[in-house]
Design a protein around this motif. Sequence first.
Motif, PDB file in Angstrom:
ATOM      1  N   VAL A  28       0.852  -1.189   0.000  1.00 30.60           N
ATOM      2  CA  VAL A  28       0.000   0.000   0.000  1.00 30.60           C
ATOM      3  C   VAL A  28       0.888   1.240   0.000  1.00 30.60           C
ATOM      4  CG1 VAL A  28      -1.687   1.315   1.342  1.00 30.60           C
ATOM      5  CG2 VAL A  28      -1.873  -1.168   1.219  1.00 30.60           C
ATOM      6  N   ASP A  29       0.587   2.163  -0.913  1.00 29.96           N
ATOM      7  CA  ASP A  29       1.376   3.395  -0.967  1.00 29.96           C
ATOM      8  C   ASP A  29       1.065   4.329   0.197  1.00 29.96           C
ATOM      9  OD1 ASP A  29       2.509   2.512  -3.321  1.00 29.96           O
ATOM     10  OD2 ASP A  29       1.175   3.671  -4.625  1.00 29.96           O
ATOM     11  N   LEU A  30      -0.213   4.390   0.576  1.00 32.24           N
ATOM     12  CA  LEU A  30      -0.633   5.345   1.608  1.00 32.24           C
ATOM     13  C   LEU A  30      -1.692   4.720   2.510  1.00 32.24           C
ATOM     14  CD1 LEU A  30      -0.803   8.228   2.857  1.00 32.24           C
ATOM     15  CD2 LEU A  30      -2.487   8.772   1.080  1.00 32.24           C
ATOM     16  N   LEU A  31      -1.441   4.737   3.808  1.00 28.90           N
ATOM     17  CA  LEU A  31      -2.414   4.334   4.825  1.00 28.90           C
ATOM     18  C   LEU A  31      -2.832   5.590   5.572  1.00 28.90           C
ATOM     19  CD1 LEU A  31      -3.948   2.311   6.671  1.00 28.90           C
ATOM     20  CD2 LEU A  31      -1.835   2.131   8.028  1.00 28.90           C
ATOM     21  N   VAL A  32      -4.128   5.874   5.574  1.00 32.55           N
ATOM     22  CA  VAL A  32      -4.658   7.022   6.315  1.00 32.55           C
ATOM     23  C   VAL A  32      -5.563   6.492   7.425  1.00 32.55           C
ATOM     24  CG1 VAL A  32      -5.939   9.185   6.222  1.00 32.55           C
ATOM     25  CG2 VAL A  32      -4.632   8.433   4.220  1.00 32.55           C
ATOM     26  N   THR A  33      -5.218   6.794   8.663  1.00 32.58           N
ATOM     27  CA  THR A  33      -6.057   6.390   9.793  1.00 32.58           C
ATOM     28  C   THR A  33      -6.806   7.613  10.308  1.00 32.58           C
ATOM     29  OG1 THR A  33      -4.078   6.582  11.209  1.00 32.58           O
ATOM     30  CG2 THR A  33      -4.727   4.384  10.484  1.00 32.58           C
ATOM     31  N   TRP A  60       2.325   6.584   6.082  1.00 34.66           N
ATOM     32  CA  TRP A  60       1.206   6.482   7.008  1.00 34.66           C
ATOM     33  C   TRP A  60       0.905   7.871   7.560  1.00 34.66           C
ATOM     34  CZ3 TRP A  60       1.553   3.557  12.369  1.00 34.66           C
ATOM     35  CH2 TRP A  60       0.324   3.688  13.030  1.00 34.66           C
ATOM     36  N   VAL A  61      -0.355   8.304   7.389  1.00 34.84           N
ATOM     37  CA  VAL A  61      -0.802   9.593   7.894  1.00 34.84           C
ATOM     38  C   VAL A  61      -1.984   9.362   8.823  1.00 34.84           C
ATOM     39  CG1 VAL A  61      -1.750  11.861   7.310  1.00 34.84           C
ATOM     40  CG2 VAL A  61      -0.043  10.802   5.809  1.00 34.84           C
ATOM     41  N   ASN A  62      -1.959   9.995   9.980  1.00 31.91           N
ATOM     42  CA  ASN A  62      -3.053   9.867  10.946  1.00 31.91           C
ATOM     43  C   ASN A  62      -3.729  11.223  11.134  1.00 31.91           C
ATOM     44  OD1 ASN A  62      -4.482   8.335  13.172  1.00 31.91           O
ATOM     45  ND2 ASN A  62      -3.651  10.063  14.325  1.00 31.91           N
ATOM     46  N   LEU A  63      -5.061  11.238  11.097  1.00 34.56           N
ATOM     47  CA  LEU A  63      -5.844  12.448  11.325  1.00 34.56           C
ATOM     48  C   LEU A  63      -6.785  12.198  12.501  1.00 34.56           C
ATOM     49  CD1 LEU A  63      -6.864  13.387   7.656  1.00 34.56           C
ATOM     50  CD2 LEU A  63      -4.962  14.308   8.989  1.00 34.56           C
ATOM     51  N   ALA A  64      -6.866  13.179  13.406  1.00 33.12           N
ATOM     52  CA  ALA A  64      -7.729  13.024  14.572  1.00 33.12           C
ATOM     53  C   ALA A  64      -8.221  14.381  15.038  1.00 33.12           C
ATOM     54  CB  ALA A  64      -6.986  12.322  15.704  1.00 33.12           C
TER      55      ALA A  64
END
Length: 228
Positions: free
Chosen positions: A133-138, A171-175
């Motif tokens: 996977v190129d990009l994982l966004v949580t 991996w990018v995380n948004l919260a």
Amino acid sequence: MAVAYYADLLRRQGSQGPDDLDSFDDFERDLVAFWLEACGLPEATAAGRATAPLRQALAWLARTRGLGQLATEWFVAVCFREVAAYLRGPARQQVRSRVAETIAAQQPTVVIAHSLGSVVAYETLWENPELSVDLLVTLGSPLALPHAVFPRLQPAPINEKGKRPPNVARWVNLADPGDLVAIPPGGIQDCFHDVQEPKNQPIHAFDFHKVANYLATPQLRAVLRKHA
């Protein structure tokens, strides 16, 4: 876009209607108690295994966050029943297998995972190194939740640190800073190596954990635009 659906695997056998706090077992109550502690529950506020103290603690949380108590109890009952069902028993492997099958069939360059789904995606990608996977966004992730989730991850954190799955390029995380599931604030970046966490901005005034509101944010659009 494809969605990996697994909620049916987490339902308690024979359950017909919405779950409630009265039907919680000891493990489920323990998970809620760990979560309340991470929310900053005062020591003077009871939060044990008994249903009444649990409701008292949730009443405190509802008051301090300006939430409706009944809505808070419903949210906790549904959310933590699913979290508990995933963390123990055969559903954990069944859920990961279903998600892995979806990723293998669709071969996406981007995987977006919300709430418990971020835990599922994290473990699935670690378990299946052939999935790239190129990009994982949580989004609104409880991955860093102490005692309840973080130490129970598979693979287990090393020296109190997790790590980006090696088959994930970014991996990018948004919260939302007020998201009651994505706690402690800033915990993902503190507890995991190789994860980017842009400066968090409010997602929504009230429905700060709702996936539709996360998907509609300028922050997510910016992440996807940069990837494209």
